[in-house]
Design an enzyme around this catalytic site. Structure first.
Site, PDB file in Angstrom:
ATOM      1  N   ASP A 164      -0.004  -2.623 -11.170  1.00  0.00           N
ATOM      2  CA  ASP A 164      -1.063  -2.346 -11.939  1.00  0.00           C
ATOM      3  C   ASP A 164      -0.989  -2.593 -13.428  1.00  0.00           C
ATOM      4  OD1 ASP A 164      -2.422  -1.026  -9.596  1.00  0.00           O
ATOM      5  OD2 ASP A 164      -0.934   0.257  -9.728  1.00  0.00           O
ATOM      6  N   HIS A 192      -2.280   5.005  -7.950  1.00  0.00           N
ATOM      7  CA  HIS A 192      -2.493   3.649  -7.626  1.00  0.00           C
ATOM      8  C   HIS A 192      -3.392   3.611  -6.742  1.00  0.00           C
ATOM      9  CE1 HIS A 192      -1.251  -0.372  -6.541  1.00  0.00           C
ATOM     10  NE2 HIS A 192      -1.048  -0.030  -5.408  1.00  0.00           N
TER      11      HIS A 192
HETATM   12  C1  LMR Z   1      -2.277  -3.686  -4.299  1.00  0.00           C
HETATM   13  O1  LMR Z   1      -2.514  -2.952  -5.088  1.00  0.00           O
HETATM   14  O2  LMR Z   1      -2.585  -4.912  -4.246  1.00  0.00           O
HETATM   15  C2  LMR Z   1      -1.750  -3.023  -2.844  1.00  0.00           C
HETATM   16  O3  LMR Z   1      -1.544  -1.575  -3.195  1.00  0.00           O
HETATM   17  C3  LMR Z   1      -2.472  -3.331  -1.944  1.00  0.00           C
HETATM   18  C4  LMR Z   1      -3.573  -2.073  -1.430  1.00  0.00           C
HETATM   19  O4  LMR Z   1      -3.528  -1.632  -0.598  1.00  0.00           O
HETATM   20  O5  LMR Z   1      -4.321  -2.178  -2.670  1.00  0.00           O
END
Ligand code: LMR
Length: 341
Positions: A164, A192
């Site tokens: 991120d 996340h």
């Molecule tokens: C991402 O952020 O690309 C990964 O964590 C995959 C998801 O599940 O979003």
């Protein structure tokens, strides 16, 4: 059709500084590009009955690459064997998110995996093992893992939010028309997930506040924030599968941030255990925060951060999501019956 933009072209000196992008994933670990040219490495790969053949293929390719620092490649499906004495554990294997799914939908399915792996790490890993949890929902999986591994310091567990951070840096660089490495102090706060907070208040571009350089608060609050929050989901819609290459790169970045001194004044983002945090974030969750390292694998939270009402409000929202996820996995953390909102 949307256009794919690239940030401003770097000078040749900048390109040389960005040499770290040359290697990739497990091959990067084997090559010495992560832990350094004097550090021999032993790779232990954990698979499942279903994936073991593919893992044998990876092991064969690693062996055939004749990496001078790679002293051993072993594979197995029992975490109690594979985790024996490990010093870094990268917990990647989990059911990935498919199109239209939220990461929280994986709580039930993947939580068990991380409870079991926490127990195995507790039983056989090095007592100072550093654990990076990548499988989603990674913050709560990291919490489950650390709760099942009381012998290992809770501080040693990380949830990967470096992807991120990289995404946020890319967006700011594109908007400002500068190369990526001009963006510093990029914090991802919280989960996340789509509640994560890419912090444009503290981010800097060429050493100046990103807000001053970009001078478009509406774009920062709305577009930038949403692009970063939803990047993983959009990518799944386009590819039909979750991001892989950029995740592998960001795992390497995350390890490098812990094994190299943080450049003066800068910091990096990682999801860590909140006990003792100076920001007023609820304790006993895994929340992404700005950290600095001396390069010894350990880190300290950055204290020279500023807050405003917008940021505080967003921090609370992502905190609330993590607290709800935590209640939903109470049966896996040894804290009673699960309650899912
Ligand atoms: C991402 O952020 O690309 C990964 O964590 C995959 C998801 O599940 O979003």
């Amino acid at each position: 059709p949307s256009e794919v933009q690239a940030p401003a072209v770097p000078s040749s000196a900048e390109a040389v500084n960005n040499k770290k992008r040359e290697c990739f994933g497990v091959f990067c670990l084997a090559s010495g590009e992560v832990f350094g040219p004097d550090q021999p490495i032993s790779l232990k790969l954990l698979g499942s009955e279903r994936s073991i053949q593919a893992l044998e293929g990876v092991a064969m390719e690693l062996e055939d690459s004749l990496y001078p620092l790679l002293r051993q490649v072993s594979i197995g499906i029992d975490p109690y064997e594979v985790f024996q004495d490990v010093e870094w554990a990268l917990l990647i294997g989990a059911r990935p998110r498919g199109p239209g799914m939220e990461r929280a939908g994986l709580l039930d399915i993947n939580g068990q995996i991380f409870a079991e792996q926490g127990k195995a790490l507790n039983a056989v890993a090095s007592s100072n093992v550093k654990v990076i949890v990548v499988g989603n929902p990674c913050n709560t999986n990291a919490l489950i893992c650390l709760k099942n591994a009381p012998r290992i310091p809770a501080k040693n567990f990380h949830a990967l939010t470096r992807l991120d951070e990289n995404r946020a840096k890319c967006q700011l660089a594109l908007k400002a028309g500068v190369f990526y490495d001009k963006v510093s102090n990029m914090t991802i706060w919280g989960n996340h997930s789509t509640t994560q907070v890419p912090d444009f208040l503290n981010a800097r571009i060429n050493g100046k506040p990103a807000k001053e350089v970009i001078n478009d608060t509406k774009w920062l609050k709305e577009d930038f924030t949403e692009i970063v929050q939803k990047r993983g989901g959009v990518l799944i819609q386009k590819w039909g599968r979750s991001s892989a290459a950029s995740t592998a790169v960001s795992i390497v970045d995350a390890i490098r941030s812990l094994t190299n001194p943080t450049p003066d004044g800068d910091w990096f983002s990682t999801g860590v255990y909140t006990n003792g945090n100076p920001y007023g974030i609820a304790e006993d969750i895994v929340y992404s925060m700005p950290c600095r390292s001396k390069g010894d694998g350990d880190y300290e939270l950055a204290t020279d951060v500023i807050f405003d009402d917008f940021l505080r409000d967003r921090l609370k929202k992502t905190e609330a999501e993590l607290l709800a996820e935590k209640r939903c996995v109470a049966h896996l953390t040894g804290e009673g019956n699960a309650f899912c909102d």
